[in-house]
Design an enzyme around this catalytic site. Structure first.
Site, PDB file in Angstrom:
ATOM      1  N   GLY A   1       0.821  -1.206   0.000  1.00  0.00           N
ATOM      2  CA  GLY A   1       0.000   0.000   0.000  1.00  0.00           C
ATOM      3  C   GLY A   1       0.856   1.257   0.000  1.00  0.00           C
TER       4      GLY A   1
ATOM      5  CB  SER B   1       0.774  -5.380  -7.537  1.00  0.00           C
ATOM      6  OG  SER B   1       1.403  -4.341  -8.232  1.00  0.00           O
TER       7      SER B   1
ATOM      8  CD  GLU C   1       8.168  -1.627  -5.749  1.00  0.00           C
ATOM      9  OE1 GLU C   1       8.206  -0.750  -4.872  1.00  0.00           O
ATOM     10  OE2 GLU C   1       7.206  -1.793  -6.518  1.00  0.00           O
TER      11      GLU C   1
ATOM     12  CD  GLU D   1      10.684  10.247 -16.376  1.00  0.00           C
ATOM     13  OE1 GLU D   1      10.044   9.421 -15.684  1.00  0.00           O
ATOM     14  OE2 GLU D   1      10.799  10.136 -17.613  1.00  0.00           O
TER      15      GLU D   1
END
Lengths: 409, 384
Positions: A132, A166, A249, A385
């Site tokens: 989350g 996800s 991640e 970016e």
């Protein structure tokens, strides 16, 4: 290699020979990926067997301490295990955000009790986790998040919503960023909290993407009660954990960049960009389109260099987790995977442009879907970016314009 | 088990000592001085003697041949450091190309005669291969015709690094077959003073010293032919690949230096009241360069390690050599161009050093095959 390590290799090889089912040594179709969880489904019954056997040895998380259900292996033995698994082309027994994201930060920041409660269930694939993080108003500016957690006695009451969660509709628990101090500067009022997705007040809604699939959800929290002890680390210090988890991640996502070919150059695999291009173009010993050939060669060289850099980065950190290179690997790995998908699309001509129906085989249909899916690579886990910002500031030590302007105001 | 991509302690020490030596004794100001004074040698002989005393001339030559056995990685690390200061020396022509050609293709007698003299700094070499405006080892037309138990050489060579100062020149010439035939190439050791040899120094844009060479009925005896017979295409490839990988290491050093100088400038130069490095347009370009450089570094390390690993096959080395030379050529192009652009007007002045790297970049890109040449070769080596 030492004698003890050789012995470990021999024992591992024997064990795998005996315990890895034959069908688990074949390429894995997407529908057979094992995510675990309370409602786990096994399209292939061997997958369940394979997971149970690997989990019993803690080898779904080989480096985690045995006390928390992990394999308790040192990095040398873990490397041997990975080598032996690769040797027989074994499928991953378990794929989970618990393994790749939450587990490492619990080991670093969680209390002993939190580790005891959650890590063994991750190892065994009993609980499936979701993340989350993003909110409708907080994408790249993640720290501006507004989901509120207010303390009422011994528990928090959580209100707000998350987006791009996800598999939220399939997850059992969530690790979630919430605002616990509403007056402090935005980075200093965030906490990292864990709760059950079956709690009252949690709801999810899948989002259909350009690829036609719905891996992401909107997630809503309406007066969700969470025990106060579920905060990981210190109250209002969640941002440092959040960033650490993002490094994990990014390392996971950067693995997409390894799809273009292994460091050693490999053989004539059927799935390389060049072999697919030659098959579709009807070429036998040399690609007839010199421009496409040159672009594929450049892609292959970059893929090889990327795989070597991932390995060098791992060697440099000696199993100490992600380092300063992780943002660069995330950025480059995603760009490489997008290049791979674009090259495949170009190589297969109009055969890669089918959406559905009889005119195309399954592999062809997946070319277009995978190409569409790849566009998210440089958005999820921090956009390209944002990675470039992180590299410029943290690695290259270039000045921070926002900070300078704030100082001048 | 794959070779480690990390340096061991001995290699780290070697690199530190090479870096210290270059910054102290062979700084960029020496490169400028040699250029400005139109030095006839193109390098400082006294400095070369000091490099020889440090063992650099014998770095990659095995101890059994009179060298110091630091391997290709050892020489590569030294080249990386000389690349940082653009130090002019016979390292590339004599040590990387010449000595390795003798080591890889010479017979025992030739090795015993020549290698110890190279290690001692008594012999300078050049390697004359290219005949066309671009690198094309498949099109060697210089002819070697047997006569009186020896050979007579005729043809012309170009872009011969250090050709004007070498004592001996290794000339690639065709013993048989036609242009395009990869077989039947011999490597001949020709004395620079041999009758019929015309050597013309060509002063290149980067100050690197090359020569055009014309061979008019140059007679050599049979002992001049390295190994006593034609080299196999594999052996010639290996000599060239060793040099390409070493050159890629030198390019890496130059790239790292130009990048660090550019980052320093971005942190210092102020416009609109802030350091220009605070602007995202420049930050993102710098961050992209960082990624490209890291990838290039991994290829150089892996290629050097593969050369030092006796288990490496010829194909693996060839693939890594072409990958490294192609990638480093591209990255040097990018970083040298951005170096000028990000320095703005000051970067265009001769007084400022950054332009030297732009000039070296293009010469290094061309030498031993540019990015296009090596991507084509890489694709062929991967059967596509």
């Amino acid at each position: 290699m030492s004698g003890a390590l050789e012995q470990f290799r021999a024992e591992t090889r024997d064990w795998l020979e005996e315990n890895c089912p034959a069908s688990m040594r074949t390429p894995m179709p997407p529908e057979e990926v094992v995510w675990g969880g309370r409602d786990a489904e096994y399209a292939n019954p061997d997958s369940k067997l394979w997971l149970e056997r690997m989990a019993a040895k803690g080898w779904t998380c080989p480096l985690w301490p045995a006390e928390y259900g992990g394999g308790g292996l040192d990095s040398a033995r873990a490397e041997v295990l990975a080598g032996e698994l690769a040797r027989i082309h074994a499928r991953p027994a378990l794929t989970s955000f618990g393994i790749s994201m939450l587990g490492p930060v619990l080991l670093e920041y969680g209390s002993h009790e939190q580790r005891l409660e959650h890590l063994p269930k991750i190892v065994r694939g009993e609980i499936r986790w979701c993340q989350g993080y993003s909110e409708p108003g907080s994408g790249s500016d993640l720290a501006s998040l507004n989901t509120r957690a207010e303390l009422h006695g011994d528990h928090y009451v959580i209100n707000g919503s998350k987006i791009w969660t996800s598999y939220a509709d399939k997850a059992d628990w969530i690790f979630c960023l919430v605002r616990t101090d509403f007056e402090a500067p935005k980075h200093q009022g965030i906490s990292f909290i864990l709760f059950d997705m079956a709690s009252e007040g949690v709801s999810t809604k899948p989002i259909k993407l350009i690829s036609g699939s719905s891996p992401f959800c909107e997630t809503f929290f309406d007066d969700v009660k969470v025990p106060a002890g579920n905060i990981v680390g210190r109250l209002n210090d969640g941002w440092s954990i959040a960033k650490r988890l993002l490094q994990h991640e990014r390392t996971m996502i950067s693995g997409f960049g390894l799809a273009g070919g292994q460091a050693e150059g490999g053989g004539a695999s059927e799935t390389t960009v060049e072999s697919i291009a030659m098959r579709y173009r009807g070429d036998t010993d040399k690609l007839s389109d010199p421009l496409l050939r040159d672009r594929i060669a450049r892609f292959r060289i970059d893929s090889e260099a990327f795989a070597l850099t991932s390995r060098r980065s791992a060697e440099e950190s000696e199993g100490g987790g992600p380092n300063h290179i992780s943002s660069m690997l995330k950025y480059y790995g995603c760009e490489l995977n997008k290049r791979r998908c674009e090259l495949l699309l170009e190589a297969a001509g109009n055969r890669a442009l089918g959406w559905e129906g009889e005119g195309f085989d399954a592999d062809e249909l997946s070319l277009a879907r995978e190409w569409l899916r790849s566009k998210a690579n440089s958005i999820e886990g921090g956009t390209a970016e944002i990675q470039l910002n992180v590299i410029a500031r943290r690695v290259l030590d270039l000045p921070d314009l926002t900070g300078i302007l704030r100082g001048k105001r | 088990m794959a070779d480690s991509l990390l340096l061991n302690e001995e290699q780290e020490l070697l690199r530190e000592s090479a870096r210290g030596f270059c910054s102290e004794r062979a700084p960029l100001s020496l490169h400028r001085k040699l250029r400005d004074s139109r030095n006839p040698d193109g390098f400082d002989r006294d400095l070369w003697r000091q490099m020889v005393e440090l063992g650099w001339a014998g770095m990659a030559i095995p101890e059994t041949c009179g060298g110091y056995g630091f391997g290709h990685t050892g020489l590569g690390l030294v080249l990386e450091e000389t690349g940082r200061t653009l130090a002019d020396s016979p390292l590339v022509a004599t040590v990387l190309l010449g000595a390795n050609a003798i080591l890889e293709t010479g017979n025992e007698a030739q090795k015993a005669e020549l290698l110890p003299r190279i290690v001692a700094g008594e012999l300078l070499l050049a390697f004359a291969l290219d005949e066309h405006i671009v690198h094309d080892p498949g099109r060697i037309e210089t002819a070697a015709v047997p006569r009186n138990g020896g050979f007579v050489l005729n043809g012309s060579k170009t872009f011969v690094l250090d050709g004007h100062v070498a004592d001996r020149i290794v000339v690639a010439a065709r013993i048989g077959g036609g242009s395009g035939d990869p077989e039947n190439i011999g490597l001949f050791l020709v004395d620079a003073a041999a009758p019929g040899l015309e050597i013309t120094r060509t002063i290149m844009v980067d100050g690197r010293n090359c020569a055009n060479i014309v061979l008019n009925d140059v007679a050599v005896d049979a002992g001049a032919l390295l190994g006593g017979s034609a080299v196999t295409p594999e052996a010639l490839d290996r000599v060239l690949d060793i040099a390409r990988i070493g050159l890629a290491a030198e390019m890496l050093g130059s790239i790292e230096e130009v990048f660090e100088r550019t980052l320093d400038y971005l942190r210092q130069r102020e416009q609109f009241g802030v350091p220009i490095g605070a602007f995202q347009a420049l930050q993102h370009r710098a961050a992209e360069m960082y990624g490209e450089i890291e990838l290039g570094k991994s290829l150089v390390r892996a290629a050097l390690a593969a050369l030092d690993d006796p288990a490496s096959g010829a194909t693996r080395i060839a693939r890594l050599a072409s990958a490294a030379k192609a990638k480093l050529s591209e990255v040097f192009f990018l970083v040298s161009n951005e170096g000028i652009q990000m320095h703005g007007g000051i970067g265009m002045t001769d007084e400022f050093d950054i332009g030297f790297f732009l000039k070296r970049a293009r010469v290094a890109q061309q030498f031993l095959g540019d990015a296009g040449f090596h991507r084509d070769r890489y694709a062929t080596l991967h059967s596509f």
